[in-house]
Design a protein around this motif. Structure first.
Motif, PDB file in Angstrom:
ATOM      1  N   LEU A  92      60.103  40.324  70.427  1.00 23.13           N
ATOM      2  CA  LEU A  92      60.881  39.095  70.370  1.00 23.13           C
ATOM      3  C   LEU A  92      62.370  39.343  70.568  1.00 23.13           C
ATOM      4  CD1 LEU A  92      59.206  37.362  67.279  1.00 23.13           C
ATOM      5  CD2 LEU A  92      58.641  37.071  69.697  1.00 23.13           C
ATOM      6  N   THR A 110      66.228  36.676  70.717  1.00 21.86           N
ATOM      7  CA  THR A 110      66.861  35.371  70.816  1.00 21.86           C
ATOM      8  C   THR A 110      67.786  35.374  72.027  1.00 21.86           C
ATOM      9  OG1 THR A 110      68.675  36.011  69.344  1.00 21.86           O
ATOM     10  CG2 THR A 110      66.746  34.953  68.339  1.00 21.86           C
ATOM     11  N   ILE A 134      61.216  34.733  60.524  1.00 22.57           N
ATOM     12  CA  ILE A 134      62.237  34.715  61.575  1.00 22.57           C
ATOM     13  C   ILE A 134      62.480  33.283  62.038  1.00 22.57           C
ATOM     14  CG2 ILE A 134      62.675  35.348  63.985  1.00 22.57           C
ATOM     15  CD1 ILE A 134      61.222  38.007  63.356  1.00 22.57           C
ATOM     16  N   ASP A 135      61.413  32.564  62.309  1.00 25.30           N
ATOM     17  CA  ASP A 135      61.525  31.179  62.754  1.00 25.30           C
ATOM     18  C   ASP A 135      62.250  30.332  61.715  1.00 25.30           C
ATOM     19  OD1 ASP A 135      60.787  28.746  64.294  1.00 25.30           O
ATOM     20  OD2 ASP A 135      59.465  28.383  62.586  1.00 25.30           O
ATOM     21  N   LEU A 156      66.033  31.258  61.639  1.00 28.29           N
ATOM     22  CA  LEU A 156      66.752  30.765  62.814  1.00 28.29           C
ATOM     23  C   LEU A 156      66.927  29.256  62.767  1.00 28.29           C
ATOM     24  CD1 LEU A 156      65.096  32.909  65.638  1.00 28.29           C
ATOM     25  CD2 LEU A 156      67.294  33.293  64.503  1.00 28.29           C
ATOM     26  N   ILE A 173      73.371  34.486  63.980  1.00 31.25           N
ATOM     27  CA  ILE A 173      71.990  34.933  64.204  1.00 31.25           C
ATOM     28  C   ILE A 173      71.780  36.313  63.601  1.00 31.25           C
ATOM     29  CG2 ILE A 173      70.345  35.645  65.985  1.00 31.25           C
ATOM     30  CD1 ILE A 173      71.476  33.393  67.738  1.00 31.25           C
ATOM     31  N   LEU A 176      64.002  31.367  70.976  1.00 30.95           N
ATOM     32  CA  LEU A 176      63.303  32.595  70.608  1.00 30.95           C
ATOM     33  C   LEU A 176      62.299  32.887  71.711  1.00 30.95           C
ATOM     34  CD1 LEU A 176      62.707  34.789  68.421  1.00 30.95           C
ATOM     35  CD2 LEU A 176      60.959  33.226  67.522  1.00 30.95           C
ATOM     36  N   GLU A 178      59.464  35.634  73.642  1.00 32.33           N
ATOM     37  CA  GLU A 178      58.598  36.801  73.547  1.00 32.33           C
ATOM     38  C   GLU A 178      58.548  37.467  74.916  1.00 32.33           C
ATOM     39  OE1 GLU A 178      54.100  38.253  72.237  1.00 32.33           O
ATOM     40  OE2 GLU A 178      54.610  36.109  72.210  1.00 32.33           O
ATOM     41  N   ASN A 219      59.248  31.390  76.402  1.00 35.03           N
ATOM     42  CA  ASN A 219      60.036  30.615  75.457  1.00 35.03           C
ATOM     43  C   ASN A 219      59.117  30.135  74.331  1.00 35.03           C
ATOM     44  OD1 ASN A 219      61.467  28.557  74.100  1.00 35.03           O
ATOM     45  ND2 ASN A 219      62.687  28.112  75.919  1.00 35.03           N
TER      46      ASN A 219
END
Length: 245
Positions: A63, A65, A114-115, A118, A161, A214, A216, A228
């Motif tokens: 991952l 950003t 993480i989600d 953020l 971040i 975010l 991958e 995305n």
């Protein structure tokens, strides 16, 4: 060094990840897409994450950003394709400005943290300015890129971040933040100096930034594919103007 207060973790993530709804965001982890579309008008820009398939549940997620590049700027950058013999040009859909590389995320729980972290970040929308060219040499070869001006707004967003990810236990990224957009990979024998001199003089229209994403990274035979997974608005108040409760 100033202590960093961890984010409060949801007591029950299966419930907490259903409380948002001010903005319909795309989230894809594994096989499905799930969007938060309740339209609650709350101060939230948080997306729900769907469980991965059984086949992909134990697979780590690579991952990062980033800021996606708007179509007009993608078109301009794509017009450079073919202008340097020997270059391996990246497809326009892969253009982005990396804000923070997270690395291999091993667990679903960490991905949810993480989600959540953020989604709590807010910042003032700003204009991104592409400017200049550069070349980076890595163990996988050389990368040709277009530079990005280091505005105060961009640096503040990147710092927030970084701070948010440190709060949930991710290892700090000690590398200097150098924003740029990679457009091509170069073999070692490619003569690029003249090309860089010409395109260093180029100027681009400012690009409005109102969110970050975010992504991958999926490895491919020639180049990685970037997916995305979620988008986060910088100013949640703007959401209610677009999607009123």
């Amino acid at each position: 060094m100033k202590a960093i207060t961890p984010f409060p973790r949801p007591e029950n993530s299966s419930q907490s990840y259903k409380q948002c709804g001010a903005f319909s965001m795309r989230v894809k982890f594994g096989t499905g897409i799930n969007a938060c579309e309740k339209g609650l008008g709350t101060k939230c820009n948080h997306a729900m994450l769907r469980p991965r398939s059984r086949q992909g549940a134990d697979q780590p997620m690579r991952l990062f950003t980033a800021l996606d590049i708007a179509p007009p700027q993608k078109k301009v950058l794509a017009s450079m394709r073919g202008s340097l013999p020997g270059a391996i040009w990246l497809p326009p859909e892969s253009y982005h400005v990396t804000l923070r590389f997270l690395g291999e995320i091993e667990s679903r729980h960490t991905a949810e943290e993480i989600d959540f972290a953020l989604s709590r970040i807010t910042a003032v929308p700003f204009a991104l300015q592409l400017n200049g060219t550069g070349l980076t040499t890595t163990g996988r070869g050389r990368k040709l890129w277009i530079g990005v001006e280091r505005s105060d707004e961009l640096l503040r967003l990147q710092a927030r971040i970084e701070s948010a990810l440190r709060r949930i236990g991710l290892v700090p990224d000690k590398r200097r933040f150098q924003p740029h957009v990679v457009i091509a990979h170069l073999p070692d024998d490619t003569l690029v100096e003249r090309w860089m001199q010409i395109h260093n003089l180029g100027r681009y229209d400012p690009m409005p930034i109102d969110r970050f994403a975010l992504f991958e990274s999926h490895r491919g035979p020639d180049a990685p594919h970037y997916e995305n997974c979620a988008e986060y608005l910088l100013d949640p108040k703007a959401v209610s103007l677009v999607h009123p409760a």
